[in-house]
Design a protein around this motif. Structure first.
Motif, PDB file in Angstrom:
ATOM      1  N   THR A  98       3.192  -4.784 -24.483  1.00  0.00           N
ATOM      2  CA  THR A  98       2.160  -5.242 -23.537  1.00  0.00           C
ATOM      3  C   THR A  98       2.778  -5.777 -22.244  1.00  0.00           C
ATOM      4  O   THR A  98       2.110  -5.820 -21.219  1.00  0.00           O
ATOM      5  N   GLY A  99       4.049  -6.182 -22.302  1.00  0.00           N
ATOM      6  CA  GLY A  99       4.673  -6.749 -21.106  1.00  0.00           C
ATOM      7  C   GLY A  99       5.393  -5.711 -20.264  1.00  0.00           C
ATOM      8  O   GLY A  99       5.918  -6.039 -19.199  1.00  0.00           O
ATOM      9  N   TRP A 100       5.411  -4.456 -20.741  1.00  0.00           N
ATOM     10  CA  TRP A 100       6.219  -3.440 -20.066  1.00  0.00           C
ATOM     11  C   TRP A 100       5.674  -3.089 -18.682  1.00  0.00           C
ATOM     12  O   TRP A 100       6.436  -3.044 -17.699  1.00  0.00           O
ATOM     13  N   HIS A 142       6.173  -3.563 -12.645  1.00  0.00           N
ATOM     14  CA  HIS A 142       5.614  -3.927 -11.342  1.00  0.00           C
ATOM     15  C   HIS A 142       6.327  -5.107 -10.711  1.00  0.00           C
ATOM     16  O   HIS A 142       6.598  -5.113  -9.527  1.00  0.00           O
ATOM     17  N   ALA A 143       6.636  -6.122 -11.542  1.00  0.00           N
ATOM     18  CA  ALA A 143       7.243  -7.340 -10.985  1.00  0.00           C
ATOM     19  C   ALA A 143       8.665  -7.072 -10.502  1.00  0.00           C
ATOM     20  O   ALA A 143       9.058  -7.543  -9.440  1.00  0.00           O
ATOM     21  N   PRO A 186      10.909   1.432  -6.948  1.00  0.00           N
ATOM     22  CA  PRO A 186       9.683   0.838  -6.440  1.00  0.00           C
ATOM     23  C   PRO A 186       8.491   1.684  -6.852  1.00  0.00           C
ATOM     24  O   PRO A 186       8.630   2.892  -7.023  1.00  0.00           O
ATOM     25  N   LEU A 187       7.358   1.078  -7.027  1.00  0.00           N
ATOM     26  CA  LEU A 187       6.199   1.869  -7.421  1.00  0.00           C
ATOM     27  C   LEU A 187       4.949   1.361  -6.734  1.00  0.00           C
ATOM     28  O   LEU A 187       4.854   0.209  -6.336  1.00  0.00           O
ATOM     29  N   GLY A 188       4.001   2.286  -6.568  1.00  0.00           N
ATOM     30  CA  GLY A 188       2.724   1.909  -5.966  1.00  0.00           C
ATOM     31  C   GLY A 188       1.812   1.396  -7.058  1.00  0.00           C
ATOM     32  O   GLY A 188       2.252   0.693  -7.955  1.00  0.00           O
ATOM     33  N   GLU A 229       2.280 -12.849 -12.244  1.00  0.00           N
ATOM     34  CA  GLU A 229       1.646 -11.616 -11.772  1.00  0.00           C
ATOM     35  C   GLU A 229       0.748 -11.894 -10.555  1.00  0.00           C
ATOM     36  O   GLU A 229       0.812 -11.180  -9.553  1.00  0.00           O
ATOM     37  N   GLN A 230      -0.062 -12.947 -10.658  1.00  0.00           N
ATOM     38  CA  GLN A 230      -0.966 -13.265  -9.557  1.00  0.00           C
ATOM     39  C   GLN A 230      -0.209 -13.821  -8.350  1.00  0.00           C
ATOM     40  O   GLN A 230      -0.565 -13.549  -7.207  1.00  0.00           O
TER      41      GLN A 230
END
Lengths: 214, 214
Positions: A156-158, A163-164, A170-172, B100-101
């Motif tokens: 669930t944290g993947w 993103h973080a 890098p990703l959109g 995240e936020q």
């Protein structure tokens, strides 16, 4: 397809591709050539759509977790579990990416999610125990307890991790399937130290599936 | 204490105790018996305070990761690393809970965080390699690569996991130290399969530290 299902289908697609935050019910209605009023007849707001999509995801997950054979587990059963996990995360990837914010703004979803999490971890623990008694895994109770929690946190944290940190580039707003497979690979490495020799012999085949970009 | 430091100190305390989302710069100024205008003289908005607190956290983390001995690592060095990780997560727990936020609304923080994540994983990988060459850990390169990423995902995903699932009991905005220690225990279980016999012999002592509620 019924109107209600068309709305859910389009919402899922747009949430996955554009991120839930940037998509409004007006955008969804426009993409379906439908008036916002017509959409509201089926769903009173975006939270109701998200809740329904979560229920779909939950049903799919519960189904495959409980559909396994009653007798001894084989390595190909394990392969199926991993394929289902990867497919479910991919198909409902907006849920995984934006979970924290979705839960913060939707108390009904939060309550449902907490039940779901408890049940999935308990079912996962049971599957690992059966891997144990089927000779695929060698671990004591304490190790199995730690293993199922770590598996859940990685699974669930993947997406939030990708993103973080952007460690895999890098990703959109859109995750790629290769990036989700990279997470499955991390879970396989969690299990690896506990696999029996028979299971270790076929591990490279499974690792290979989740190493290449698809 | 200088005014600027008093503002940071009070902000950290209020963010940790009440959650970053519910605390405004007006609340912080009021708690310090200060006019909002005076606070704005030091920090132009809440994001600037959060960024500065992240920099403090980053400096502390980098310091302990690079402060280890040059010679062979011993088990007591490992114990120190874990104590520092637990202390840092606890002292800056709002960062872990709301990451995240915070990143979504603060591009400057996101850029800084990504550098930090890369550097910490690389330093952590180096420490694990040194554990390897010091005879505490037995793992090949591929296993070390997977191990450092899983360690990072568990460490940073632990607070969001507790909030989303409530598996260790329902919780308000405040995390407890016992809950963070539960996460450290999960990381020890990640390492456990790779520990050498010497390290395994002293593992129970370390597990004990993070099993009791403190």
């Amino acid at each position: 397809m019924k109107t209600r299902d068309r709305i859910l289908h389009m919402s899922l697609r747009m949430f996955n591709e554009q991120g839930e935050r940037t998509v409004t019910t007006n955008h969804i209605a426009a993409a379906l050539n439908m008036s916002p009023g017509n959409l509201y007849y089926y769903f009173k707001n975006k939270e109701a759509i998200i809740f329904e999509l979560f229920c779909q995801y939950e049903t799919r997950t519960r189904t495959f977790l409980h559909a396994g054979p009653d007798q001894q587990l084989t390595w190909s059963d394990i392969l199926c579990y991993f394929q289902e996990i990867a497919r479910n995360i991919w198909d409902y990837r907006f849920l995984h990416r934006d979970l924290e914010q979705l839960l913060a703004h939707n108390p009904q979803l939060l309550a449902q999610y907490r039940h779901f999490a408890q049940d999935v971890m308990s079912a996962g623990r049971h599957i690992m125990q059966r891997m144990n008694s089927s000779g695929l895994l060698i671990a004591n109770d304490e190790e199995l307890d730690a293993l199922i929690i770590n598996t859940w946190v990685i699974a669930t944290g993947w997406a939030p991790f990708l993103h973080a940190t952007a460690v895999f580039g890098p990703l959109g707003t859109e995750l790629t399937q290769a990036m989700i497979h990279r997470g499955i690979r991390q879970i396989l490495f969690l299990l690896k130290p506990y696999l029996s020799q028979d299971a270790l012999n076929v591990l490279p085949e499974l690792l290979h599936l989740y190493t290449e970009a698809h």
